[in-house]
Design a protein around this motif. Structure first.
Motif, mmCIF file in Angstrom:
data_model
loop_
_atom_site.group_PDB
_atom_site.id
_atom_site.type_symbol
_atom_site.label_atom_id
_atom_site.label_comp_id
_atom_site.label_asym_id
_atom_site.label_seq_id
_atom_site.Cartn_x
_atom_site.Cartn_y
_atom_site.Cartn_z
ATOM 1 N N LEU A 207 3.637 7.239 3.002
ATOM 2 C CA LEU A 207 3.889 6.025 3.778
ATOM 3 C C LEU A 207 3.625 4.793 2.947
ATOM 4 O O LEU A 207 2.609 4.699 2.257
ATOM 5 N N ARG B 284 9.115 12.364 3.745
ATOM 6 C CA ARG B 284 8.590 13.733 3.804
ATOM 7 C C ARG B 284 8.943 14.413 2.497
ATOM 8 O O ARG B 284 10.109 14.660 2.228
ATOM 9 N N GLN C 120 -0.251 11.196 4.107
ATOM 10 C CA GLN C 120 -0.768 11.750 5.349
ATOM 11 C C GLN C 120 -0.492 13.244 5.360
ATOM 12 O O GLN C 120 0.661 13.670 5.420
ATOM 13 N N TYR D 67 0.210 5.286 1.088
ATOM 14 C CA TYR D 67 -0.672 6.257 1.719
ATOM 15 C C TYR D 67 -0.023 7.632 1.666
ATOM 16 O O TYR D 67 1.190 7.771 1.608
ATOM 17 N N LEU E 146 -5.472 6.507 1.464
ATOM 18 C CA LEU E 146 -4.938 5.426 0.641
ATOM 19 C C LEU E 146 -4.829 5.892 -0.807
ATOM 20 O O LEU E 146 -5.795 6.397 -1.382
ATOM 21 N N PHE F 180 3.440 13.672 3.514
ATOM 22 C CA PHE F 180 4.176 12.574 4.141
ATOM 23 C C PHE F 180 3.657 11.285 3.520
ATOM 24 O O PHE F 180 2.473 10.957 3.654
ATOM 25 N N LEU G 136 -4.908 9.179 7.311
ATOM 26 C CA LEU G 136 -4.190 8.564 6.206
ATOM 27 C C LEU G 136 -5.118 8.395 5.006
ATOM 28 O O LEU G 136 -6.238 7.900 5.134
ATOM 29 N N GLN H 280 -1.848 -3.818 8.912
ATOM 30 C CA GLN H 280 -0.866 -3.244 8.004
ATOM 31 C C GLN H 280 0.332 -2.776 8.821
ATOM 32 O O GLN H 280 0.185 -2.265 9.927
ATOM 33 N N HIS H 281 1.520 -2.953 8.262
ATOM 34 C CA HIS H 281 2.761 -2.545 8.918
ATOM 35 C C HIS H 281 3.420 -1.494 8.043
ATOM 36 O O HIS H 281 3.589 -1.703 6.842
ATOM 37 N N PHE H 282 3.823 -0.398 8.663
ATOM 38 C CA PHE H 282 4.259 0.768 7.924
ATOM 39 C C PHE H 282 5.769 0.971 7.951
ATOM 40 O O PHE H 282 6.445 0.614 8.935
ATOM 41 N N GLY H 283 6.267 1.589 6.883
ATOM 42 C CA GLY H 283 7.626 2.089 6.870
ATOM 43 C C GLY H 283 7.695 3.421 7.592
ATOM 44 O O GLY H 283 6.684 3.921 8.102
ATOM 45 N N ASP H 284 8.878 4.010 7.629
ATOM 46 C CA ASP H 284 9.069 5.263 8.352
ATOM 47 C C ASP H 284 8.715 6.500 7.550
ATOM 48 O O ASP H 284 8.832 7.608 8.063
ATOM 49 N N TYR I 125 0.836 -1.202 0.000
ATOM 50 C CA TYR I 125 0.000 0.000 0.000
ATOM 51 C C TYR I 125 0.873 1.255 0.000
ATOM 52 O O TYR I 125 1.925 1.291 0.623
#
Lengths: 113, 112
Positions: free
Chosen positions: B90, B108, B38, B36, B46, B88, B44, B101-105, B34
């Motif tokens: 993601l 920006r 923000q 996203y 999608l 931002f 968030l 869901q597991h997100f990256g950092d 995914y």
């Protein structure tokens, strides 16, 4: 339309002052409810998944509970390092691939020493 | 264990320039992926999701596109950036239906 709201928008607590964050949802059928923690400038970090009413999950000072219309994130004796934005999200049975994770706007928690 | 990498962490681009953000996942196979966006103080949004190589679904019509050239690689692109593309970004992965869901950092992105 599936909707998720969170309250309060922001919360300031003194260290050790327990409280709860609320996530209310309106969905056609809940497949799962998810809690995340997000620090400034970082991606959300997964905390809990809740699947059915009455379910509870705990991790350190955090405890998440679920009813048919809302979820609570209870924070017991918080510390300054618990300061973050807490997000909840829902996935419904209309969503076959997780493409409709509906996120709430978040609660910004500040814990003062 | 599974990890997700996203780069760059920050990016400043002029209006009209191209964009390429990359995301890779390690420790799992055939993840759902995914993208996203923000906005500050907002939830968030999608942008794209993918359930397999070459399979991309767009949620919001926009100036951006996504590609999945390999099982665990997801790329967000633009041919010409607009000021409104600032935000931002993601990347996230999940193991399937009902899974978190597991997100990256995040990246920006600032458009000048």
């Amino acid at each position: 339309e599936d909707q998720v709201t969170q309250s309060p928008e922001a919360l300031r607590l003194q260290e050790g002052e327990s409280s709860s964050l609320n996530c209310s949802y309106t969905v056609s059928g809940l497949r799962g409810l998810f809690w995340y923690r997000q620090d400034p400038g970082k991606g959300p970090e997964f905390l809990f998944t809740l699947y059915s009413a009455g379910e509870e999950k705990e991790k350190e000072r955090l405890k998440a509970t679920l009813t048919k219309k809302e979820s609570f994130l209870h924070i017991t004796a918080p510390k300054p390092e618990d300061s973050a934005t807490y997000l909840c999200a829902v996935q419904t049975y209309r969503d076959n691939y997780g493409q409709n994770f509906v996120f709430g706007p978040g609660t910004r928690l500040s814990v003062l020493p | 264990s599974q990890t997700i990498h996203q780069w760059p962490a920050t990016l400043v681009q002029p209006v009209g320039s191209p964009l390429s953000l990359e995301c890779t996942v390690e420790g799992t196979s055939n993840p759902n992926l995914y993208w996203y966006r923000q906005a500050a103080g907002r939830g968030l949004q999608l942008l794209f999701y993918s359930v397999g190589i070459g399979q991309i679904s767009s949620e919001v019509p926009q100036n951006l596109s996504a590609s999945r050239p390999q099982d665990r690689q997801f790329i967000l692109s633009s041919k010409k950036l607009l000021l409104s593309d600032s935000g931002f970004y993601l990347c996230a992965w999940s193991g399937g239906v009902g899974q978190p869901q597991h997100f990256g950092d995040g990246t920006r992105l600032s458009i000048l």
